[in-house]
Scaffold this active site. Structure first.
Site, PDB file in Angstrom:
ATOM      1  N   GLY A 143       0.787  -1.228   0.000  1.00 16.95           N
ATOM      2  CA  GLY A 143       0.000   0.000   0.000  1.00 16.95           C
ATOM      3  C   GLY A 143       0.822   1.282   0.000  1.00 16.95           C
ATOM      4  N   ILE A 192      -7.255 -10.274 -11.177  1.00 18.68           N
ATOM      5  CA  ILE A 192      -7.856  -9.925 -12.461  1.00 18.68           C
ATOM      6  C   ILE A 192      -9.361  -9.787 -12.245  1.00 18.68           C
ATOM      7  CG2 ILE A 192      -8.343 -10.788 -14.781  1.00 18.68           C
ATOM      8  CD1 ILE A 192      -5.553 -12.058 -14.735  1.00 18.68           C
ATOM      9  N   LEU A 193      -9.922  -8.717 -12.782  1.00 16.82           N
ATOM     10  CA  LEU A 193     -11.344  -8.435 -12.571  1.00 16.82           C
ATOM     11  C   LEU A 193     -12.172  -8.969 -13.739  1.00 16.82           C
ATOM     12  CD1 LEU A 193     -10.674  -4.806 -11.390  1.00 16.82           C
ATOM     13  CD2 LEU A 193     -11.615  -6.638  -9.951  1.00 16.82           C
ATOM     14  N   ASN A 250      -5.764   2.091 -12.948  1.00 20.08           N
ATOM     15  CA  ASN A 250      -4.757   1.152 -12.456  1.00 20.08           C
ATOM     16  C   ASN A 250      -3.384   1.783 -12.637  1.00 20.08           C
ATOM     17  OD1 ASN A 250      -3.677  -1.338 -11.506  1.00 20.08           O
ATOM     18  ND2 ASN A 250      -3.199  -1.921 -13.614  1.00 20.08           N
ATOM     19  N   HIS A 254       0.588   0.466 -13.239  1.00 18.11           N
ATOM     20  CA  HIS A 254       1.308  -0.758 -13.609  1.00 18.11           C
ATOM     21  C   HIS A 254       2.802  -0.446 -13.704  1.00 18.11           C
ATOM     22  CE1 HIS A 254       1.792  -4.740 -15.297  1.00 18.11           C
ATOM     23  NE2 HIS A 254       2.599  -4.197 -16.197  1.00 18.11           N
ATOM     24  N   LEU A 303      -6.455  -7.048 -20.023  1.00 16.38           N
ATOM     25  CA  LEU A 303      -5.495  -6.798 -18.944  1.00 16.38           C
ATOM     26  C   LEU A 303      -4.439  -5.764 -19.347  1.00 16.38           C
ATOM     27  CD1 LEU A 303      -4.527  -7.780 -16.090  1.00 16.38           C
ATOM     28  CD2 LEU A 303      -2.964  -9.294 -17.322  1.00 16.38           C
ATOM     29  N   ASP A 304      -4.263  -4.749 -18.494  1.00 15.25           N
ATOM     30  CA  ASP A 304      -3.197  -3.749 -18.658  1.00 15.25           C
ATOM     31  C   ASP A 304      -3.209  -3.089 -20.041  1.00 15.25           C
ATOM     32  OD1 ASP A 304      -2.334  -4.347 -16.074  1.00 15.25           O
ATOM     33  OD2 ASP A 304      -0.909  -5.849 -16.761  1.00 15.25           O
TER      34      ASP A 304
HETATM   35  C1  GAR Z   1       3.151  -1.273  -7.545  1.00 16.46           C
HETATM   36  O1  GAR Z   1       4.451  -1.254  -8.076  1.00 16.46           O
HETATM   37  C2  GAR Z   1       2.136  -1.401  -8.651  1.00 16.46           C
HETATM   38  O2  GAR Z   1       2.533  -0.785  -9.833  1.00 16.46           O
HETATM   39  C3  GAR Z   1       2.075  -2.896  -8.826  1.00 16.46           C
HETATM   40  O3  GAR Z   1       2.136  -3.413  -7.526  1.00 16.46           O
HETATM   41  C4  GAR Z   1       2.915  -2.534  -6.713  1.00 16.46           C
HETATM   42  C5  GAR Z   1       2.120  -2.258  -5.463  1.00 16.46           C
HETATM   43  O4  GAR Z   1       2.882  -1.532  -4.529  1.00 16.46           O
HETATM   44  N1  GAR Z   1       0.883  -3.279  -9.484  1.00 16.46           N
HETATM   45  C6  GAR Z   1       0.817  -4.270 -10.352  1.00 16.46           C
HETATM   46  O5  GAR Z   1       1.759  -4.970 -10.648  1.00 16.46           O
HETATM   47  C7  GAR Z   1      -0.558  -4.485 -10.965  1.00 16.46           C
HETATM   48  N2  GAR Z   1      -0.463  -5.318 -12.106  1.00 16.46           N
HETATM   49  P1  GAR Z   1       2.202  -0.892  -3.256  1.00 16.46           P
HETATM   50  O6  GAR Z   1       1.324  -1.975  -2.616  1.00 16.46           O
HETATM   51  O7  GAR Z   1       3.332  -0.509  -2.367  1.00 16.46           O
HETATM   52  O8  GAR Z   1       1.387   0.285  -3.705  1.00 16.46           O
END
Ligand code: GAR
Length: 209
Positions: free
Chosen positions: A11, A87-88, A102, A104, A139-140
């Site tokens: 988070g 995945i939603l 989102n 990424h 996705l993405d």
């Molecule tokens: C982030 O780097 C985000 O871009 C990635 O997860 C991490 C979460 O970090 N998301 C994905 O890979 C989604 N496909 P956080 O929990 O510290 O915000």
């Protein structure tokens, strides 16, 4: 604007959004994992949380439906996926069309999916970064709003890249959410995006080169 943030893990992006004092209000955080540290961050900030664990539901659709109901209960205008690792279903995505973002950790369309830092290193790429995009059923692949670019250094490994990309994310995500809250970015019904009253044809780019 009432915002919900969906999380699965640390988070740090949620924290950046909290710290940004957005014009909108983060009214709730949903986690699909009960032990996600992001939940503690939300609670510390006085934001209500809901744990909806996907493993408690027989199908993706039934899990998504419970999340959808929670978002309706909170009267959410904007859903922000911040390290949400599920995945939603396409029906859920359709319900939040133009209202779900989102982030990424790659320069989309390169490296959709998982393990982006390792894949960048394996390919010997010079550039890496993050993308903030609207969520569509594929996705993405939804319209990209902002990309932040960094230069991969010879000494980089997956840990340093993850850390450096996180820094970019913590800048990019609050900026995009604020632009949506203030109407600087608008999503049109036909799927196109307007930025400062102009159609956005390619993502706004920031670089740390
Ligand atoms: C982030 O780097 C985000 O871009 C990635 O997860 C991490 C979460 O970090 N998301 C994905 O890979 C989604 N496909 P956080 O929990 O510290 O915000």
């Amino acid at each position: 604007m009432k915002i919900a943030v969906l999380v699965s893990g640390q988070g740090s992006n949620l924290q950046a959004l909290i710290d940004a004092n957005l014009s909108g209000q983060i009214v709730g955080v949903i986690s699909n994992k009960a032990n996600a540290y992001a939940l503690q961050r939300a609670q510390t900030a006085g934001i209500q949380t809901a744990v909806i664990e996907h493993k408690d539901y027989p199908s993706r659709e039934s899990f998504d439906e419970v999340m959808h109901q929670q978002l309706l209960d909170w009267e959410i205008d904007l859903v922000v996926l911040a390290g949400f690792m599920r995945i939603l279903s396409s029906s859920f995505v359709q319900k939040w069309h133009g209202k779900m973002l989102n982030i990424h950790p790659s320069l989309l369309p390169a490296y959709k999916g998982m393990h982006t830092h390792q894949r960048v290193l394996n390919s010997g790429d010079v550039y890496h970064g993050c993308t903030v995009h609207y969520v569509t059923a594929e996705l993405d692949a939804g319209p990209a709003l902002v990309q932040c670019v960094l230069n991969v250094q010879v000494h980089d490994n997956t840990d340093t890249l993850a850390q450096r990309v996180h820094q970019l994310e913590h800048f990019a995500y609050p900026q995009v959410v604020e632009w949506i809250c203030t109407g600087t970015i608008q999503h049109l019904d036909n799927g196109s995006v307007v930025y400062r009253k102009q159609l956005l044809h390619k993502p706004i780019q920031f670089s740390q080169l």
